[in-house]
Design a protein around this motif. Structure first.
Motif, PDB file in Angstrom:
ATOM      1  N   LYS A   1       4.277   4.902 -16.118  1.00 35.73           N
ATOM      2  CA  LYS A   1       5.465   5.008 -16.961  1.00 35.73           C
ATOM      3  C   LYS A   1       6.623   4.176 -16.424  1.00 35.73           C
ATOM      4  O   LYS A   1       7.740   4.254 -16.944  1.00 35.73           O
ATOM      5  N   GLY A   2       6.340   3.388 -15.391  1.00 32.48           N
ATOM      6  CA  GLY A   2       7.356   2.496 -14.842  1.00 32.48           C
ATOM      7  C   GLY A   2       8.480   3.200 -14.111  1.00 32.48           C
ATOM      8  O   GLY A   2       9.563   2.641 -13.940  1.00 32.48           O
ATOM      9  N   ARG A   3       8.244   4.428 -13.640  1.00 27.49           N
ATOM     10  CA  ARG A   3       9.293   5.176 -12.932  1.00 27.49           C
ATOM     11  C   ARG A   3       9.501   4.593 -11.536  1.00 27.49           C
ATOM     12  O   ARG A   3       8.594   4.589 -10.724  1.00 27.49           O
ATOM     13  N   SER A   4      10.701   4.139 -11.274  1.00 29.95           N
ATOM     14  CA  SER A   4      10.998   3.496  -9.995  1.00 29.95           C
ATOM     15  C   SER A   4      11.496   4.505  -8.977  1.00 29.95           C
ATOM     16  O   SER A   4      12.116   5.516  -9.324  1.00 29.95           O
ATOM     17  N   VAL A   5      11.242   4.205  -7.722  1.00 36.94           N
ATOM     18  CA  VAL A   5      11.786   4.972  -6.601  1.00 36.94           C
ATOM     19  C   VAL A   5      12.441   3.961  -5.658  1.00 36.94           C
ATOM     20  O   VAL A   5      11.744   3.114  -5.092  1.00 36.94           O
ATOM     21  N   PRO A   6      13.758   3.997  -5.499  1.00 39.35           N
ATOM     22  CA  PRO A   6      14.415   3.050  -4.597  1.00 39.35           C
ATOM     23  C   PRO A   6      13.884   3.203  -3.168  1.00 39.35           C
ATOM     24  O   PRO A   6      13.719   4.323  -2.670  1.00 39.35           O
ATOM     25  N   CYS A   7      13.622   2.087  -2.518  1.00 38.19           N
ATOM     26  CA  CYS A   7      13.077   2.099  -1.158  1.00 38.19           C
ATOM     27  C   CYS A   7      13.752   1.022  -0.311  1.00 38.19           C
ATOM     28  O   CYS A   7      14.124  -0.034  -0.813  1.00 38.19           O
TER      29      CYS A   7
ATOM     30  N   SER B   1      11.110 -14.599  14.212  1.00 36.20           N
ATOM     31  CA  SER B   1      11.695 -13.283  13.966  1.00 36.20           C
ATOM     32  C   SER B   1      10.838 -12.197  14.613  1.00 36.20           C
ATOM     33  O   SER B   1       9.619 -12.314  14.696  1.00 36.20           O
ATOM     34  N   ILE B   2      11.491 -11.148  15.075  1.00 37.76           N
ATOM     35  CA  ILE B   2      10.771 -10.044  15.713  1.00 37.76           C
ATOM     36  C   ILE B   2      10.922  -8.741  14.940  1.00 37.76           C
ATOM     37  O   ILE B   2      10.396  -7.706  15.349  1.00 37.76           O
ATOM     38  N   ALA B   3      11.627  -8.784  13.812  1.00 37.42           N
ATOM     39  CA  ALA B   3      11.707  -7.633  12.900  1.00 37.42           C
ATOM     40  C   ALA B   3      12.266  -8.143  11.581  1.00 37.42           C
ATOM     41  O   ALA B   3      13.023  -9.112  11.555  1.00 37.42           O
ATOM     42  N   GLY B   4      11.886  -7.501  10.513  1.00 40.90           N
ATOM     43  CA  GLY B   4      12.389  -7.924   9.207  1.00 40.90           C
ATOM     44  C   GLY B   4      12.136  -6.848   8.165  1.00 40.90           C
ATOM     45  O   GLY B   4      11.283  -5.972   8.348  1.00 40.90           O
ATOM     46  N   GLY B   5      12.891  -6.923   7.084  1.00 39.14           N
ATOM     47  CA  GLY B   5      12.700  -5.942   6.013  1.00 39.14           C
ATOM     48  C   GLY B   5      13.731  -6.111   4.932  1.00 39.14           C
ATOM     49  O   GLY B   5      14.384  -7.155   4.824  1.00 39.14           O
ATOM     50  N   GLY B   6      13.903  -5.061   4.143  1.00 37.92           N
ATOM     51  CA  GLY B   6      14.869  -5.120   3.064  1.00 37.92           C
ATOM     52  C   GLY B   6      14.644  -4.022   2.045  1.00 37.92           C
ATOM     53  O   GLY B   6      13.808  -3.129   2.217  1.00 37.92           O
ATOM     54  N   ARG B   7      15.408  -4.151   0.958  1.00 39.02           N
ATOM     55  CA  ARG B   7      15.356  -3.147  -0.114  1.00 39.02           C
ATOM     56  C   ARG B   7      14.444  -3.637  -1.226  1.00 39.02           C
ATOM     57  O   ARG B   7      14.521  -4.790  -1.639  1.00 39.02           O
ATOM     58  N   TYR B   8      13.575  -2.720  -1.685  1.00 37.57           N
ATOM     59  CA  TYR B   8      12.656  -3.049  -2.777  1.00 37.57           C
ATOM     60  C   TYR B   8      12.615  -1.863  -3.751  1.00 37.57           C
ATOM     61  O   TYR B   8      11.818  -0.969  -3.670  1.00 37.57           O
ATOM     62  N   ASP B   9      13.529  -1.882  -4.707  1.00 34.10           N
ATOM     63  CA  ASP B   9      13.727  -0.733  -5.596  1.00 34.10           C
ATOM     64  C   ASP B   9      12.734  -0.671  -6.754  1.00 34.10           C
ATOM     65  O   ASP B   9      12.625   0.371  -7.408  1.00 34.10           O
ATOM     66  N   ASN B  10      12.021  -1.753  -7.035  1.00 32.30           N
ATOM     67  CA  ASN B  10      11.159  -1.774  -8.224  1.00 32.30           C
ATOM     68  C   ASN B  10       9.669  -1.761  -7.913  1.00 32.30           C
ATOM     69  O   ASN B  10       8.846  -1.718  -8.836  1.00 32.30           O
ATOM     70  N   LEU B  11       9.296  -1.816  -6.643  1.00 33.92           N
ATOM     71  CA  LEU B  11       7.887  -1.968  -6.289  1.00 33.92           C
ATOM     72  C   LEU B  11       7.062  -0.739  -6.676  1.00 33.92           C
ATOM     73  O   LEU B  11       5.966  -0.862  -7.227  1.00 33.92           O
ATOM     74  N   VAL B  12       7.577   0.452  -6.404  1.00 32.16           N
ATOM     75  CA  VAL B  12       6.843   1.678  -6.773  1.00 32.16           C
ATOM     76  C   VAL B  12       6.668   1.735  -8.281  1.00 32.16           C
ATOM     77  O   VAL B  12       5.590   2.077  -8.784  1.00 32.16           O
ATOM     78  N   GLY B  13       7.715   1.377  -9.025  1.00 33.21           N
ATOM     79  CA  GLY B  13       7.651   1.403 -10.486  1.00 33.21           C
ATOM     80  C   GLY B  13       6.614   0.465 -11.055  1.00 33.21           C
ATOM     81  O   GLY B  13       6.068   0.702 -12.132  1.00 33.21           O
TER      82      GLY B  13
ATOM     83  N   PRO C   1       0.816  -1.224   0.000  1.00 35.63           N
ATOM     84  CA  PRO C   1       0.000   0.000   0.000  1.00 35.63           C
ATOM     85  C   PRO C   1       0.850   1.274   0.000  1.00 35.63           C
ATOM     86  O   PRO C   1       0.472   2.272  -0.617  1.00 35.63           O
ATOM     87  N   PHE C   2       1.998   1.254   0.673  1.00 33.31           N
ATOM     88  CA  PHE C   2       2.891   2.407   0.685  1.00 33.31           C
ATOM     89  C   PHE C   2       3.433   2.683  -0.715  1.00 33.31           C
ATOM     90  O   PHE C   2       3.472   3.839  -1.171  1.00 33.31           O
ATOM     91  N   ALA C   3       3.822   1.628  -1.414  1.00 36.94           N
ATOM     92  CA  ALA C   3       4.325   1.796  -2.785  1.00 36.94           C
ATOM     93  C   ALA C   3       3.227   2.321  -3.697  1.00 36.94           C
ATOM     94  O   ALA C   3       3.469   3.201  -4.547  1.00 36.94           O
ATOM     95  N   ARG C   4       1.999   1.800  -3.531  1.00 35.69           N
ATOM     96  CA  ARG C   4       0.867   2.309  -4.309  1.00 35.69           C
ATOM     97  C   ARG C   4       0.623   3.789  -4.020  1.00 35.69           C
ATOM     98  O   ARG C   4       0.405   4.605  -4.920  1.00 35.69           O
ATOM     99  N   TYR C   5       0.707   4.170  -2.742  1.00 39.38           N
ATOM    100  CA  TYR C   5       0.520   5.551  -2.310  1.00 39.38           C
ATOM    101  C   TYR C   5       1.565   6.465  -2.957  1.00 39.38           C
ATOM    102  O   TYR C   5       1.251   7.569  -3.435  1.00 39.38           O
TER     103      TYR C   5
END
Length: 515
Positions: free
Chosen positions: A376-382, A359-371, A133-137
């Motif tokens: 127009k497929g414009r990506s925002v690194p996250c 696990s009590i926390a987790g995450g990572g890098r997702y550079d293509n999700l916003v795109g 939802p954050f990437a969609r936003y």
């Protein structure tokens, strides 16, 4: 349909469900048929259960009492203070999204998404996490840079394990940093945030595992795994914290990998260490043939260097088995797990379950999700991390229960009381002064309460001070201020009451902060 017909259908469906249980059928099948049975009973209304109605929460959910909510609020307060200390602001998004927004984002876990019935022509689903939802936003609002946190409920049609803090409805506490930045700087800060929160909550010893999806992809490639089976292999590796290597290998073989390929992968994914392991793998001749593996390793090397500066060196492990099954990760991935006594290692191990709370926390890098949402497929690194608050709550509840700790369920600072009759209005006047001065205050909801009962209320609820008004105080325009713990009482002029109470509360606060 007539009631007699429905009753006959209920009888047949009930027998079918009982037979499934006797045959030890798959749980999903049993749940499906039980749902059908309940739907039939619902058609009969109250007659279906002979006037009986079982009050319960839905499977995988729970209520929280006053003490449990006090624990939760303290945890949320600790987390939010940390997020704000690092400069994050907050947003909110709908609890449900268009189904197509969530489709093909979670790999094998997509089957756990709750779909809603068609309402008004839109196919909807309850949100599975806060990241999509954050990437969609971001894509909708054309945002290029943001540091945000979001604390809200998410929903997963999972097999609940309540004692381990795994539910179907639960809170996630996410912080994400989006924008074009130099490598690993934002990633390192995310891990520093995890470290600060887990240290402040005093859960016990923990380790933060780090890896890189490109590293895994490179390992799969050089070991002979076909491209189309990368995600299946990744999903199998992700279970190494729940299953021994032999079971993970068996799953790989079931998914079409050869034994030779699985064995080669097994050599790598069972490695863990620090900078020395990174240096060893950078000189690995097989891995050197993979550009993505080398890119991932160089970023991990940089990340570990930054984490050393952030004083996390002894809390971080480069763990090649860490995979994180979500499809949207593109680079660094991380996960925090407890290693100390907070997890009961004597607990029976159930196949497919981590011991304790996992696990009590987790995450990572997702550079293509916003795109993936942008026309127009414009990506925002996250990059971002999610704190597993439900599992943390389970740990803290168990710790407090074991310690016999008394949890306050309110923040009341002063209780206004009287040992004599007919002093309700005087109490109301005093409490109004306290409220106007932003002092947290209460009084009994009785005209003539007994003094002993009023003092017991203070002790039972942990209220530190009581203001006492009686005929002698009224005549001299004073009040008595009683310290509940010591039972010391002092007489104070009425005009000095607010200042005296505030001074004492400030001293208490300073002592608490120092401890």
């Amino acid at each position: 349909m007539e009631k007699s017909v429905i009753k006959e259908e209920i009888r047949k469906q009930g027998e079918f469900v009982r037979q499934l249980k006797l045959d030890k059928a798959e749980k999903e099948k049993i749940d499906e048929e039980v749902t059908k049975l309940l739907a039939l009973k619902a058609q009969l209304g109250e007659d279906a259960s002979s006037g009986k109605f079982v009050l319960k929460t839905p499977k995988g959910t729970r209520d929280y009492n006053l003490k449990q909510m006090a624990i939760r609020e303290n945890v949320f307060d600790t987390i939010i203070k940390c997020f704000k200390r690092h400069g994050a602001g907050t947003i909110d998004t709908p609890v449900f999204e268009l189904k197509e927004t969530l489709t093909n984002k979670y790999g094998e876990d997509s089957k756990l998404i709750y779909d809603l019935k068609d309402q008004g022509g839109e196919m909807l689903s309850l949100r599975y996490d806060l990241t999509v939802p954050f990437a969609r936003y971001m894509a909708m609002n054309k945002i290029q840079t943001i540091k945000r946190y979001h604390i809200a409920k998410v929903y997963r049609r999972d097999n609940p394990a309540m004692t381990r803090g795994r539910y179907r409805e639960f809170y996630q506490c996410d912080i994400d940093i989006a924008g074009q930045y130099d490598p690993m700087i934002a990633d390192a800060e995310c891990l520093r945030i995890v470290y600060e929160i887990l240290s402040a909550l005093k859960l016990g010893d923990f380790v933060i595992k780090v890896n890189d999806r490109r590293m895994l992809d490179g390992v799969f490639a050089v070991c002979g795994c076909p491209d189309e089976k990368f995600r299946q292999a990744c999903s199998a590796v992700d279970k190494l914290d729940k299953l021994p290597w032999e079971d993970v290998k068996a799953e790989m073989l079931e998914k079409g990998l050869t034994e030779e390929t699985a064995d080669k992968i097994g050599v790598y994914v069972q490695m863990s260490g620090g900078q020395e392991l990174v240096e060893h793998l950078l000189s690995d001749k097989l891995l050197m043939t993979s550009k993505c593996a080398m890119a991932g390793l160089n970023d991990i090397k940089l990340l570990l260097r930054y984490l050393q500066i952030y004083q996390l060196g002894n809390k971080v492990s480069f763990d090649m088995s860490l995979a994180r099954g979500l499809d949207y990760y593109t680079g660094a991935i991380f996960e925090a797990v407890l290693t100390g006594t907070a997890v009961n290692t004597n607990q029976p191990r159930i196949k497919g379950e981590t011991v304790g709370v996992g696990s009590i926390a987790g995450g990572g890098r997702y550079d293509n999700l916003v795109g993936s949402f942008d026309p127009k497929g414009r990506s925002v690194p996250c990059v971002g991390v999610s704190i597993g608050v439900e599992r943390i709550f389970s740990i803290l509840e168990a710790q407090l229960k074991a310690d016999g700790h008394k949890t306050r369920t309110n923040d009341t600072e002063v209780y206004v009381i009287s040992p004599q009759k007919n002093f309700l209005e005087e109490r109301m006047q005093i409490i109004t002064e306290l409220w106007k001065a932003n002092i947290k205050a209460e009084m009994p909801y009785k005209r003539n309460p007994k003094l002993l009962s009023q003092l017991q209320t203070c002790e039972e609820r942990g209220i530190p001070y009581a203001v006492i008004i009686a005929s002698s105080e009224k005549e001299t325009n004073t009040v008595k201020l009683r310290t509940i713990d010591t039972r010391e009482e002092v007489s104070i002029p009425r005009e000095n009451m607010v200042k005296e109470i505030k001074d004492r509360l400030q001293i208490c606060k300073n002592n608490t902060d120092q401890n």
